[in-house]
Design a protein around this motif. Structure first.
Motif, PDB file in Angstrom:
ATOM      1  N   GLU A 189      70.523  10.679 -47.373  1.00 35.75           N
ATOM      2  CA  GLU A 189      71.120   9.346 -47.417  1.00 35.75           C
ATOM      3  C   GLU A 189      70.026   8.312 -47.187  1.00 35.75           C
ATOM      4  O   GLU A 189      69.462   8.243 -46.095  1.00 35.75           O
ATOM      5  N   SER A 217      75.202   6.743 -50.017  1.00 31.73           N
ATOM      6  CA  SER A 217      76.099   7.484 -49.122  1.00 31.73           C
ATOM      7  C   SER A 217      76.768   8.608 -49.898  1.00 31.73           C
ATOM      8  O   SER A 217      76.844   8.557 -51.122  1.00 31.73           O
ATOM      9  N   PHE A 218      77.238   9.606 -49.167  1.00 29.68           N
ATOM     10  CA  PHE A 218      77.937  10.748 -49.776  1.00 29.68           C
ATOM     11  C   PHE A 218      79.369  10.807 -49.250  1.00 29.68           C
ATOM     12  O   PHE A 218      79.633  10.425 -48.115  1.00 29.68           O
ATOM     13  N   ALA A 219      80.268  11.340 -50.077  1.00 31.99           N
ATOM     14  CA  ALA A 219      81.604  11.676 -49.572  1.00 31.99           C
ATOM     15  C   ALA A 219      81.435  12.888 -48.659  1.00 31.99           C
ATOM     16  O   ALA A 219      80.581  13.744 -48.910  1.00 31.99           O
ATOM     17  N   ARG A 220      82.244  12.975 -47.610  1.00 36.16           N
ATOM     18  CA  ARG A 220      81.989  13.984 -46.581  1.00 36.16           C
ATOM     19  C   ARG A 220      82.118  15.427 -47.085  1.00 36.16           C
ATOM     20  O   ARG A 220      81.337  16.285 -46.697  1.00 36.16           O
ATOM     21  N   ARG A 250      76.772   4.484 -53.838  1.00 40.12           N
ATOM     22  CA  ARG A 250      77.661   4.833 -52.735  1.00 40.12           C
ATOM     23  C   ARG A 250      78.609   5.973 -53.104  1.00 40.12           C
ATOM     24  O   ARG A 250      78.997   6.122 -54.252  1.00 40.12           O
ATOM     25  N   ASN A 251      78.993   6.760 -52.092  1.00 39.90           N
ATOM     26  CA  ASN A 251      80.136   7.685 -52.190  1.00 39.90           C
ATOM     27  C   ASN A 251      79.953   8.773 -53.242  1.00 39.90           C
ATOM     28  O   ASN A 251      80.908   9.152 -53.926  1.00 39.90           O
ATOM     29  N   TYR A 269      78.988  16.291 -48.944  1.00 42.96           N
ATOM     30  CA  TYR A 269      77.869  16.407 -47.997  1.00 42.96           C
ATOM     31  C   TYR A 269      77.835  17.806 -47.370  1.00 42.96           C
ATOM     32  O   TYR A 269      76.811  18.484 -47.376  1.00 42.96           O
ATOM     33  N   ILE A 307      75.076  21.088 -48.193  1.00 44.31           N
ATOM     34  CA  ILE A 307      74.348  21.818 -47.143  1.00 44.31           C
ATOM     35  C   ILE A 307      74.702  23.304 -47.212  1.00 44.31           C
ATOM     36  O   ILE A 307      73.836  24.175 -47.202  1.00 44.31           O
TER      37      ILE A 307
END
Lengths: 172, 417
Positions: free
Chosen positions: A106, A88-91, A61-62, A94, A98
């Protein structure tokens, strides 16, 4: 960017923060190679070098939490890593991935069943991961976002847009 | 709609938005700090020569300031040259302090604004009712040129605070409690709104700490809805007299989750190495030896924070085994602390005071050697953030920091009032 990414997996735990990915003292650099030399060095001498023999990072996670430093994504690419798959990724990570042209996925289902050294195949266009004869699906990115990734990142995307505008201005 | 939904719909020219939707939003302000030269280099690389609107840019050289190596000096020179070349009026050089605090003090942040910047702790702008969030340097370049960026509308979480802090307990303790309870990704991608009968009594400074630390739960943004205290703060600072419209959630706004906290039940909290979510009540860590105490950062180096620490240190001495480093958040804060005698108290007690800025939190001075332990009022205790990969960082409120600097070990501040 290729739509099919295949390679050997290195496995991380939860909450891998961007200070650990690339310490603040190296933010004076923005090039992949230099940043790659210092990626994950807080985890011990030779840790980054070890990661170079893997192609894909899998994390819990994260992933990428903490600082908004874009170089976290650049440093990972500097290691020759082709993609990151996490629960999951921290925003901020993320977005930075990109914008930096680093494919990220994810897919929480993969995490418990994959082990270090396993080979997986990611099909970005189809939203599927193949691993040990099994198929895991993940939600595809919105088209507008995927376009940035496909061009190799936001700078390339901007360059293409500006060229397009200049072209239209000449034609018009 | 929630506050985040309302601001994002207003800034993307929509009448309504729903969580999960992606919008093209136009920020009111794009902040870039020491990373400015990187964004400027991307601008060159893509061949752009025009900004969408120079008035929407703010540049503050806060990390590693003044320059400590030639490379930093060259980078800062490139940032200055960029600001001059493109006529960026909101430019603050290495003397000003930490970007977030400088911009709020200068009146560049108003309720309802959408602000993005090259720093994850942009969430702090929510203390004044603005939506602040961090982005990378390439994305900053993109917003400089196009004026916009894609944003996903977040789901919202409602945190209700009742009661009052007991003596020696502060909003830093509240946030460490929340981060420990909800986890480092407890509010990932979410917008947090703070409510409750405790809010009117909380100072703007305490609210800044809340919105700042909310980042460590993974939030996209966090808000304390504007009230009289906000209006008072803004009245003294919005020098450009621009009109603003506070944004409040609708009564039928939808929240993913509701969290209730009674402030009276909280005690001083400490985040232990090497993750902010690794929090413990003071009693469980009291007595842990420290080598350095850092009173600084955008989380807790505001004037009120310095006053709290000075209140405890007045007439007492920093333990001979502890280096107390005080880095005021901004030049304005430093001046106020100088005029009121707070700096003198901190110095006389055995502390040292550096120039304003991010300081040791960003690895600028105050580095740690193998095996050393630092107690810090900052917002991150990640492995190696302040030097050696074999050093440790604990996080606390300014009060706990001051008490611990005196004891030479992590100490409960409640015995010092």
């Amino acid at each position: 960017m290729e739509s099919i990414i295949q390679g050997r997996v290195f496995k991380f735990g939860d909450n891998i923060n961007s200070d650990v990915i690339i310490p603040g003292r190296y933010l004076i650099y923005i090039d992949k190679e230099r940043l790659g030399q210092h990626a994950f060095e807080m985890l011990g001498e030779g840790f980054g070098a070890k990661l170079r023999s893997f192609d894909i990072l899998v994390a819990g996670r994260n992933f990428g939490c903490g600082s908004a430093r874009e170089q976290a994504a650049t440093a990972i690419q500097g290691l020759g890593v082709k993609a990151v798959v996490a629960c999951s990724f921290a925003r901020t990570f993320y977005r930075n991935a990109i914008n930096d042209g680093l494919p990220i996925v994810e897919c929480p289902a993969l995490y418990p069943v994959v082990a270090e050294g396993d080979v997986i195949q990611i099909d970005l266009a189809a939203g599927k991961i193949h691993h040990a004869g099994r198929e895991h699906t993940f939600p595809k990115m919105p088209d507008s976002v995927r376009q940035i990734l496909e061009l190799g990142g936001l700078a390339e995307y901007l360059k293409a847009q500006l060229a397009d505008e200049a072209h239209r201005a000449r034609e018009g | 709609m929630t506050i985040a939904e309302k601001i994002l719909s207003a800034k993307s020219g929509r009448s309504a938005v729903t969580p999960g939707e992606i919008v093209e939003a136009y920020p009111d302000l794009v902040m870039s700090h020491t990373a400015t030269w990187r964004s400027a280099s991307v601008m060159q690389r893509v061949g752009a020569t025009r900004l969408y609107d120079p008035d929407r840019l703010a540049i503050v050289l806060d990390h590693i300031s003044p320059a400590k190596t030639e490379k930093y000096a060259a980078d800062q020179q490139a940032s200055r040259n960029f600001a001059r070349q493109y006529g960026v009026g909101k430019f603050y050089d290495v003397d000003a302090g930490i970007a977030h605090l400088v911009l709020m003090e200068a009146g560049h942040v108003a309720p309802g604004d959408l602000i993005v910047g090259t720093d994850s702790h942009c969430t702090i702008y929510g203390s004044l009712g603005a939506l602040g969030t961090g982005i990378g340097y390439t994305e900053v370049t993109s917003v400089w040129i196009t004026g916009r960026l894609w944003m996903k509308v977040p789901e919202s979480v409602r945190i209700t605070l009742d009661g009052r802090f007991s003596t020696g307990v502060y909003s830093k303790d509240l946030m460490l409690y929340l981060i420990g309870t909800l986890g480092a990704d407890g509010c990932s991608y979410k917008s947090v709104e703070f409510y409750g009968n405790a809010i009117p009594a909380l100072s703007v400074s305490e609210r800044m700490t809340m919105a700042n630390l909310a980042m460590e739960m993974g939030v996209k943004c966090a808000f304390v809805p504007p009230d009289l205290k906000t209006a008072e703060y803004l009245q003294a600072r919005l020098t450009d007299a621009r009109p603003y419209q506070p944004v409040y959630a609708d009564t039928d706004a939808v929240y993913l989750e509701q969290v209730d906290v009674n402030l009276a039940q909280l005690e001083p909290m400490v985040a232990c190495p090497h993750e902010v979510e690794n929090t413990k009540p003071i009693g469980e860590v009291a007595g842990t030896h420290i080598d350095q105490a850092f009173l600084g950062s955008c989380a807790n180096a505001k004037y009120e924070d310095l006053v709290v620490a000075a209140g405890i240190l007045k007439g007492r001495r920093v333990h001979p085994g502890v280096r107390l480093i005080v880095t005021p958040g901004s030049k304005k804060i430093m001046l106020e602390a100088m005029n009121s005698g707070v700096l003198q108290t901190l110095l006389e007690a055995g502390g040292m005071v550096t120039n304003p800025g991010c300081g040791a939190c960003a690895g600028d001075g105050g580095m740690l050697a193998d095996g050393e332990v630092c107690l810090s009022t900052a917002n991150r205790n990640f492995l190696g953030r302040m030097g050696s990969g074999k050093s440790s960082i604990y996080l606390s409120s300014p009060a706990t920091l001051a008490a611990s600097a005196i004891e030479g070990a992590i100490a409960d501040p409640r015995g010092f009032f």
